[in-house]
Structure formats: structure tokens, C-alpha cells
Design an enzyme around this catalytic site. Structure first.
Site, PDB file in Angstrom:
ATOM      1  N   HIS A 124       0.822  -1.076   0.192  1.00  0.00           N
ATOM      2  CA  HIS A 124       0.008   0.221   0.256  1.00  0.00           C
ATOM      3  C   HIS A 124       0.833   1.303   0.167  1.00  0.00           C
ATOM      4  O   HIS A 124       0.716   2.022   0.714  1.00  0.00           O
ATOM      5  CB  HIS A 124      -0.857  -0.158   1.096  1.00  0.00           C
ATOM      6  CG  HIS A 124      -2.015  -1.339   1.424  1.00  0.00           C
ATOM      7  ND1 HIS A 124      -2.219  -1.774   2.693  1.00  0.00           N
ATOM      8  CD2 HIS A 124      -2.849  -1.819  -0.244  1.00  0.00           C
ATOM      9  CE1 HIS A 124      -2.966  -3.192   2.256  1.00  0.00           C
ATOM     10  NE2 HIS A 124      -3.264  -2.639   0.732  1.00  0.00           N
TER      11      HIS A 124
HETATM   12  C1  LIG Z   1      -0.290  -7.738  -4.689  1.00  0.00           C
HETATM   13  C2  LIG Z   1      -0.713  -6.541  -4.080  1.00  0.00           C
HETATM   14  C3  LIG Z   1      -1.883  -6.443  -3.186  1.00  0.00           C
HETATM   15  C4  LIG Z   1      -2.623  -5.630  -2.578  1.00  0.00           C
HETATM   16  N1  LIG Z   1      -3.662  -5.697  -2.266  1.00  0.00           N
HETATM   17  C5  LIG Z   1      -4.921  -4.966  -1.605  1.00  0.00           C
HETATM   18  C6  LIG Z   1      -6.540  -5.659  -1.745  1.00  0.00           C
HETATM   19  O1  LIG Z   1      -6.571  -6.316  -1.674  1.00  0.00           O
HETATM   20  N2  LIG Z   1      -7.093  -4.552  -0.712  1.00  0.00           N
HETATM   21  C7  LIG Z   1      -6.913  -2.833  -1.633  1.00  0.00           C
HETATM   22  O2  LIG Z   1      -8.067  -2.069  -1.095  1.00  0.00           O
HETATM   23  N3  LIG Z   1      -5.937  -2.454  -2.396  1.00  0.00           N
HETATM   24  C8  LIG Z   1      -4.923  -3.968  -2.421  1.00  0.00           C
HETATM   25  N4  LIG Z   1      -3.670  -3.299  -3.419  1.00  0.00           N
HETATM   26  C9  LIG Z   1      -3.562  -1.625  -3.352  1.00  0.00           C
HETATM   27  C10 LIG Z   1      -4.079  -1.019  -4.622  1.00  0.00           C
HETATM   28  O3  LIG Z   1      -4.263  -2.040  -5.609  1.00  0.00           O
HETATM   29  C11 LIG Z   1      -2.824   0.437  -5.090  1.00  0.00           C
HETATM   30  O4  LIG Z   1      -3.508   1.160  -3.348  1.00  0.00           O
HETATM   31  C12 LIG Z   1      -4.046   0.684  -5.828  1.00  0.00           C
HETATM   32  O5  LIG Z   1      -4.198  -0.600  -6.898  1.00  0.00           O
HETATM   33  C13 LIG Z   1      -3.104   1.879  -6.938  1.00  0.00           C
HETATM   34  O6  LIG Z   1      -3.477   2.702  -7.598  1.00  0.00           O
HETATM   35  P1  LIG Z   1      -3.166   3.299  -8.382  1.00  0.00           P
HETATM   36  O7  LIG Z   1      -4.176   4.215  -9.379  1.00  0.00           O
HETATM   37  O8  LIG Z   1      -2.284   4.582  -7.422  1.00  0.00           O
HETATM   38  O9  LIG Z   1      -1.966   2.762  -9.685  1.00  0.00           O
HETATM   39  P2  LIG Z   1      -2.266   1.397 -10.206  1.00  0.00           P
HETATM   40  O10 LIG Z   1      -2.966   0.653 -10.446  1.00  0.00           O
HETATM   41  O11 LIG Z   1      -0.594   0.705  -9.698  1.00  0.00           O
HETATM   42  O12 LIG Z   1      -1.784   1.883 -11.358  1.00  0.00           O
HETATM   43  C14 LIG Z   1      -0.501   2.751 -12.508  1.00  0.00           C
HETATM   44  C15 LIG Z   1      -0.468   2.342 -13.864  1.00  0.00           C
HETATM   45  O13 LIG Z   1       0.132   3.180 -14.377  1.00  0.00           O
HETATM   46  C16 LIG Z   1       1.241   1.949 -15.307  1.00  0.00           C
HETATM   47  N5  LIG Z   1       2.338   2.213 -15.699  1.00  0.00           N
HETATM   48  C17 LIG Z   1       3.337   2.677 -14.923  1.00  0.00           C
HETATM   49  N6  LIG Z   1       4.056   3.299 -15.466  1.00  0.00           N
HETATM   50  C18 LIG Z   1       3.922   4.033 -16.407  1.00  0.00           C
HETATM   51  C19 LIG Z   1       4.665   4.548 -17.982  1.00  0.00           C
HETATM   52  N7  LIG Z   1       5.824   4.781 -17.406  1.00  0.00           N
HETATM   53  N8  LIG Z   1       4.317   4.715 -18.252  1.00  0.00           N
HETATM   54  C20 LIG Z   1       3.062   4.063 -19.053  1.00  0.00           C
HETATM   55  N9  LIG Z   1       2.185   3.143 -18.171  1.00  0.00           N
HETATM   56  C21 LIG Z   1       2.981   3.488 -16.662  1.00  0.00           C
HETATM   57  C22 LIG Z   1       1.224   1.115 -14.830  1.00  0.00           C
HETATM   58  O14 LIG Z   1       1.867   0.007 -15.499  1.00  0.00           O
HETATM   59  C23 LIG Z   1      -0.002   0.636 -13.786  1.00  0.00           C
HETATM   60  O15 LIG Z   1      -1.241  -0.102 -14.659  1.00  0.00           O
HETATM   61  C24 LIG Z   1      -2.789  -4.696  -3.653  1.00  0.00           C
HETATM   62  C25 LIG Z   1      -1.642  -3.615  -4.416  1.00  0.00           C
HETATM   63  C26 LIG Z   1      -0.617  -5.346  -4.934  1.00  0.00           C
HETATM   64  C27 LIG Z   1       0.115  -4.597  -5.650  1.00  0.00           C
END
Ligand SMILES: Cc1cc2nc3c(=O)[nH]c(=O)nc-3n(C[C@H](O)[C@H](O)[C@H](O)COP(=O)(O)OP(=O)(O)OC[C@H]3O[C@@H](n4cnc5c(N)ncnc54)[C@H](O)[C@@H]3O)c2cc1C
Length: 556
Positions: free
Chosen positions: A477
Site C-alpha cells: 500500500h
Molecule cells: C499485490 C497487491 C495486493 C494488493 N491488495 C489490495 C487489496 O486487497 N485491497 C486494496 O484495497 N488494495 C490492495 N492493493 C493496493 C491497491 O491495489 C493500490 O493501492 C492501487 O491499485 C493503486 O492504484 P494506482 O492507480 O495508484 O496505481 P496502479 O493501479 O498501480 O496503476 C499504475 C498504472 O500505471 C502504469 N504505468 C506505470 N508507469 C508507467 C509508464 N511509465 N508508462 C505507462 N504506464 C505506466 C502501470 O503499468 C499501472 O497500470 C494491493 C496492491 C498489490 C500490488
């Protein structure tokens, strides 16, 4: 999945199709007069191991095309260990590899944001946005929404031990709660999960996939790795990215705004690669400084987790249930009929507890796993047993994300500095003792085997600390690396606009100023929902004041 001409122009260019990016792309493109390009480094993620909830453990604990699988720099308080840091890649981002727990954090976490001066981010302000995205399978109420794209299903408390855990917590004197996201977070209870009809409800499946080929104003550019923002006269005008097998460099331009939704490690990385960050750090790498923003990549907060392991005297855990050919049969049954163990993540119950009576909200979260789970599940269980994970919810330790080099394909340097604040260790230790107290109750008597780890012989603070340092791992997280704030040093303001650069926002988990008390997917989705309204010039949804328990010692 479009392959566009280099130099094409859209109103909005969003980088990252993760939890936040998919929501933003879907909501912004509701306006047919607006064009949206969504750039994603990975692929479409429409495959069995992603969609089948039970497949999660096979996709999040190793490097594969859906997982960036980063690692931290050596952690000084953890014996110099480098910790595994999975992050989702491809449509849905981390919501395509996460454990699907649907948790929002505590109402007071958001009230605390408002008290920090972040107008519009109090609990009453954000609750309507949590509800907007949600379709709660058990129906709507003051706290839960109905009719939104994100399906939330209450876990079947199917395995006997899940219920035993809740009973034992009650016997130990802890409250029991019906809904961790409702009136009372504190207590033990059954989790809800982002699962729809036995299939993972990632933001890709909930928000994005239904629109592809349907909305001509929405263009998804997959397998496109953004390397740098194009900035002209302090205004973000586009993005440079590498695409295709030969990784040719292309550009895409934004008529209105560029939005970074690349997650808590890669949004700051992209800002730094584009010259927005601590000037001295950028100069050392020879990156021209567009904007001296000293806190980009600072303030990293993450949940650090330990799993207390017990043997189980009855053959009722996943070790027996999935033994030998049975695991393969799970996949086959799921593929053929969509039934069976494949439909669930096996994480059905847990608790939010206080390690000190005087706290105004729980400070640890427990996840009960119906199996022996070590090192993200990478160590195969050798017998029947169960694991009770715990993590301090509001760690005081703060870390950093920095560039390893100017190469956009190089992983960032991730340094969470776990346990550099003593209270985080105190909290973990106290929670382990609470877990022992729960497992010692009568409800566990017919099932309780030996305590495998830390091991009943390890009782002193020192012994527990040694075990914690040797085994703690991330609970996935990370937040805070592009924090929102009203002070000049905060990289983004309350509208998530990057200070000092026009037409640029960061909208994802990076902007949380403090880590909320719970899992971070739903909060990230809420942030994107709220900003999409604001970017569309709509008035914010009217605040809703749903009651929360003042005295959580009273079970409801
Ligand atoms: C293994 C795991 C288990 C988890 N379990 C839970 C859970 O059970 N419940 C919960 O609430 N949360 C959980 N989380 C946390 C939650 O999923 C994240 O906090 C949330 O998804 C973050 O969202 P975000 O939009 O910030 O980033 P992300 O969802 O990580 O999205 C970022 C995106 O940007 C893309 N990206 C990155 N760099 C580039 C670039 N240079 N060019 C183009 N694209 C790029 C990536 O490929 C990705 O698709 C978990 C996370 C993980 C990894």
C-alpha cells in the site's frame, strides 16, 4: 487497443491505466465532446490468472507481464534485506493483481485530511464518491452505494476457520463488526471483495473494458511506456513514450491536460525524469530542472506486515483442500463452469483493532488466511495451518522514491525506511501479542496446533523484534510520494494540480498525504471519481454525514 500516429492530439492524456487511470478515462470520456487518450505500459490483462480471484497469489508474487515486481533498496532496520514490491502492469494496474479486499480506511482518516487544510477531502465529502463507484451486492445503505460499476461482494465465510477467528476475537474481548466500511470499523468481521459473479472486478473490468470500441472519443494505447513529459514554457503539453516491438519513441499531445496516474512509485519517477523534483537530485543526473519541487518522491508511506503462523490439527485448510491434483482441478472447474474455489481469494475474515485503549480509531489491521503463508506465498505450505497477518495502519516511518538513472526503463530506487520510527515496531509487537491472545481462546481449541512463527518460546520485546526484522514484508500500500497539501512544498494542491507547472495533475495513490487505515484500492478509486467531477466542471456531490461509532467497544 489503438496504435496511433505519433503526434496525435487529444483533450486529455492520462498516463497509467491502473486503479485511478481507468476510472478517470471512463468518467472524462462520458462527455462525448472530449477526447481522451489512456497510455499504458502493459497489455489488456484479460486472462485467467488475473480474472480468477484465486489466481491472485500466482500473479502478484513473481515477475510477469502483469507485475512490475520491483524491490526496495536494502532496509536498514530489516537486516539489510531488499523487500519485494509488486505493482500491477497493464489494464487495471494493481487492481488487476491485488487481493481484492474492499476497504476504505477510517472516517477519521479523511477528517484528518480536512483538518490539514485539504478542503473538500473530509469524510462527508468523500463518502458520496466511494458510494458513486460502488455496487454493493448486499444492497445500499448510508455507507454503501448501489448501481456503480465496481462490484463489491461479501465474502462467503465458507471455511470453518474464518468464523472461528471472529468468534475467538469476540471471546478475547474485541468487538465484532458487520461492515468494516460502515458504522463501525473497529472489531473482527468478514471482508468484502471487489469480485463480480466470481470474477475479479478490477478497474479495467469495471470501468474500462465495457467502453472499449463503444466510445469513439476514448483511445487506449497499450504497451506504451511513457518516458518523459513534454513541457513548454512551464506547461505540460504532451508525453513521449516508447511503443511497439522496436520501442520506437512516439509522442502524444494534450490540448487541455496531462494526468499522471502511474502509481506511487512511477508517477514520481515520471515527474523526476521530466525535471520536476528536488533540483540538486536532478542536476546530479544531468536532468534539466523544469521545476524545483523538493518533495516529489518524499513522504513514502507503506503498510509493513507480519504473518503469525499456526499449525492446524484438522485437515480443513488450503493445504489439504488444494493438495496434489486438486489445485489444477480448481482452475479447470473455474474455466469450465465458473464454480468452486477459484471464485474466491481465500481471505475472508480479519479485524481492525486498537493496540492502545486511548486511540480514537484502530491502529492495526488483521487478515486471516486459511493456509500457512510465508514470503508472499512463495514458500509452499508443508502442512495444514493458518496465518494471521497484521500491519500497523498509520506508520510513522517515511521513505523516498528516487531515480536510479535517467533511463525511463530503469526501476526507481524505492526506500520505504520501514521501522525507522520506533512506534511502528511497538505497534507490530503489541499486535502479535493480541493475535496470540485471540488464538488462545476456546473457539480455536479444536483446531489449534503449535505456533510455528514467531514460536511460543519468543516472548520478550527483543525476541519479537528480531523475528519481525527477519520476516516483515510489504502489504502493498505505498502512498504519499506526490502528496497533496496546502503548503508550498506539497507537490500538488487540493485539486491535484502540480505546483509550478500548468496543465498537469497527478491523480493516483501518490497524492494521499497520509496513509489511510486500510487497503488502498477503494480510496484511490474515490480520488479519481472526485477529480473527474471537478475536471468536468461539475459541482462536487453534496456531502453526506453517515454516522460512525464513537465508542467502538459497543458491538453492533
Ligand atoms: C499485490 C497487491 C495486493 C494488493 N491488495 C489490495 C487489496 O486487497 N485491497 C486494496 O484495497 N488494495 C490492495 N492493493 C493496493 C491497491 O491495489 C493500490 O493501492 C492501487 O491499485 C493503486 O492504484 P494506482 O492507480 O495508484 O496505481 P496502479 O493501479 O498501480 O496503476 C499504475 C498504472 O500505471 C502504469 N504505468 C506505470 N508507469 C508507467 C509508464 N511509465 N508508462 C505507462 N504506464 C505506466 C502501470 O503499468 C499501472 O497500470 C494491493 C496492491 C498489490 C500490488
Amino acid at each position: 487497443m489503438a496504435d496511433i500516429e505519433s503526434g496525435e492530439r487529444f483533450d486529455y492524456v492520462i498516463v497509467g491505466a491502473g486503479s485511478a487511470g481507468c476510472v478517470l478515462a471512463a468518467r472524462l470520456s462520458e462527455d462525448p465532446d472530449v477526447t481522451v487518450a489512456l497510455l499504458e505500459a502493459g497489455g489488456h490483462n484479460d486472462k485467467l490468472l488475473v480474472n480468477m480471484p484465486a489466481g491472485a497469489s500466482q500473479i502478484f508474487n513473481n515477475k510477469n507481464e502483469s507485475n512490475w515486481a520491483f524491490e526496495t533498496v536494502p532496509q536498514s532496520e530489516l537486516g539489510g534485506r531488499r523487500l519485494f514490491q509488486p505493482r500491477g502492469r497493464g489494464w487495471g494496474g494493481s487492481s488487476s493483481i491485488n487481493a481484492m479486499m474492499y476497504i476504505r480506511g477510517h472516517a477519521r482518516d479523511y477528517d484528518q485530511w480536512r483538518q490539514m487544510g485539504l478542503t473538500g477531502w473530509g469524510y462527508a465529502d468523500v463518502l458520496p464518491y466511494f458510494k458513486k463507484s460502488q455496487h454493493n451486492d448486499s444492497g445500499g445503505d448510508a455507507w454503501n452505494g448501489e448501481g456503480g460499476p465496481l462490484h463489491v461482494t461479501r465474502s462467503p465465510a465458507g471455511y470453518p476457520l474464518q468464523k472461528v477467528f471472529v468468534q475467538a476475537a469476540a471471546q478475547a474481548g474485541f468487538p465484532v463488526t458487520r461492515d468494516f466500511n460502515g458504522y463501525q470499523q473497529e472489531g473482527a468481521g468478514i471482508y468484502s471483495a471487489t469480485i463480480k459473479d466470481g470474477k475479479r472486478c478490477s478497474t479495467a473490468n469495471a470501468f474500462l473494458r465495457p467502453l472499449v470500441g463503444v466510445r469513439p472519443n476514448l483511445t487506449v494505447i497499450s504497451n506504451a511506456h511513457a518516458g518523459r513529459l513534454i513541457i513548454e514554457r512551464k506547461t505540460a503539453v504532451g508525453v513521449e513514450y516508447a511503443a511497439g516491438p522496436g520501442k520506437s519513441v512516439k509522442t502524444v499531445y494534450a490540448k487541455r491536460e496531462v494526468i499522471l496516474s502511474a502509481g506511487a512509485f512511477q508517477s514520481p519517477q515520471l515527474l523526476l525524469l521530466s525535471g520536476i523534483g528536488p533540483a540538486d537530485e536532478l542536476r546530479k543526473l544531468g536532468i534539466p530542472v523544469e521545476m524545483d519541487a523538493p518533495e516529489v518522491g518524499r513522504n513514502l508511506q507503506d503498510h509493513i506486515d507480519c504473518g503469525v503462523l499456526y499449525g492446524c490439527t484438522k485437515p480443513i485448510t488450503l493445504y489439504t483442500l488444494l493438495k496434489g491434483h486438486r489445485q489444477a482441478m480448481v482452475g479447470i472447474e473455474y474455466m469450465l463452469r465458473g464454480t468452486g474455489h477459484g471464485r474466491t481469494i481465500h481471505l475472508h475474515s480479519g479485524a481492525f483493532l486498537k493496540t492502545r485503549g486511548e486511540l480514537d480509531r484502530p491502529d492495526v489491521q488483521l487478515h486471516f488466511v486459511n493456509a500457512l503463508m510465508r514470503d508472499h506465498g512463495r514458500v509452499k505450505a508443508e502442512a495444514d495451518g493458518f496465518t494471521i497477518h497484521t500491519c500497523p495502519l498509520r506508520p510513522e516511518s517515511r521513505g523516498t522514491v528516487q531515480l536510479a538513472s535517467r533511463d525511463p526503463f530503469a526501476a526507481p530506487l524505492i526506500d520505504p525506511r520501514y521501522f525507522t520510527e520506533a512506534n511502528d515496531m511497538r505497534c507490530m509487537r503489541d499486535s502479535i501479542r493480541q493475535i496470540r491472545d485471540i488464538v488462545a481462546q476456546d473457539a480455536f481449541k479444536p483446531y489449534r496446533g503449535d505456533e510455528i512463527a514467531p514460536g511460543a518460546q519468543n516472548t520478550t520485546d527483543r525476541e519479537l523484534d528480531t523475528w519481525i526484522r527477519a520476516t516483515a514484508e510489504t502489504l502493498y500500500h505505498p502512498v504519499g510520494t506526490v502528496r497533496m497539501g496546502v503548503d508550498d512544498k506539497a507537490p500538488v494542491d487540493v485539486d491535484l494540480r502540480v505546483r509550478g507547472i500548468d496543465s498537469l495533475r497527478v491523480i493516483d495513490a501518490s497524492v494521499m498525504p497520509t496513509l489511510i487505515g486500510g487497503n488502498t484500492n477503494a480510496p484511490t478509486i474515490m480520488i479519481a471519481e472526485k477529480l473527474a467531477d471537478s475536471m468536468r466542471g461539475r459541482p462536487p456531490l453534496p456531502p453526506q454525514d453517515a454516522p460512525i461509532a464513537e465508542d467502538a467497544r459497543v458491538a453492533v
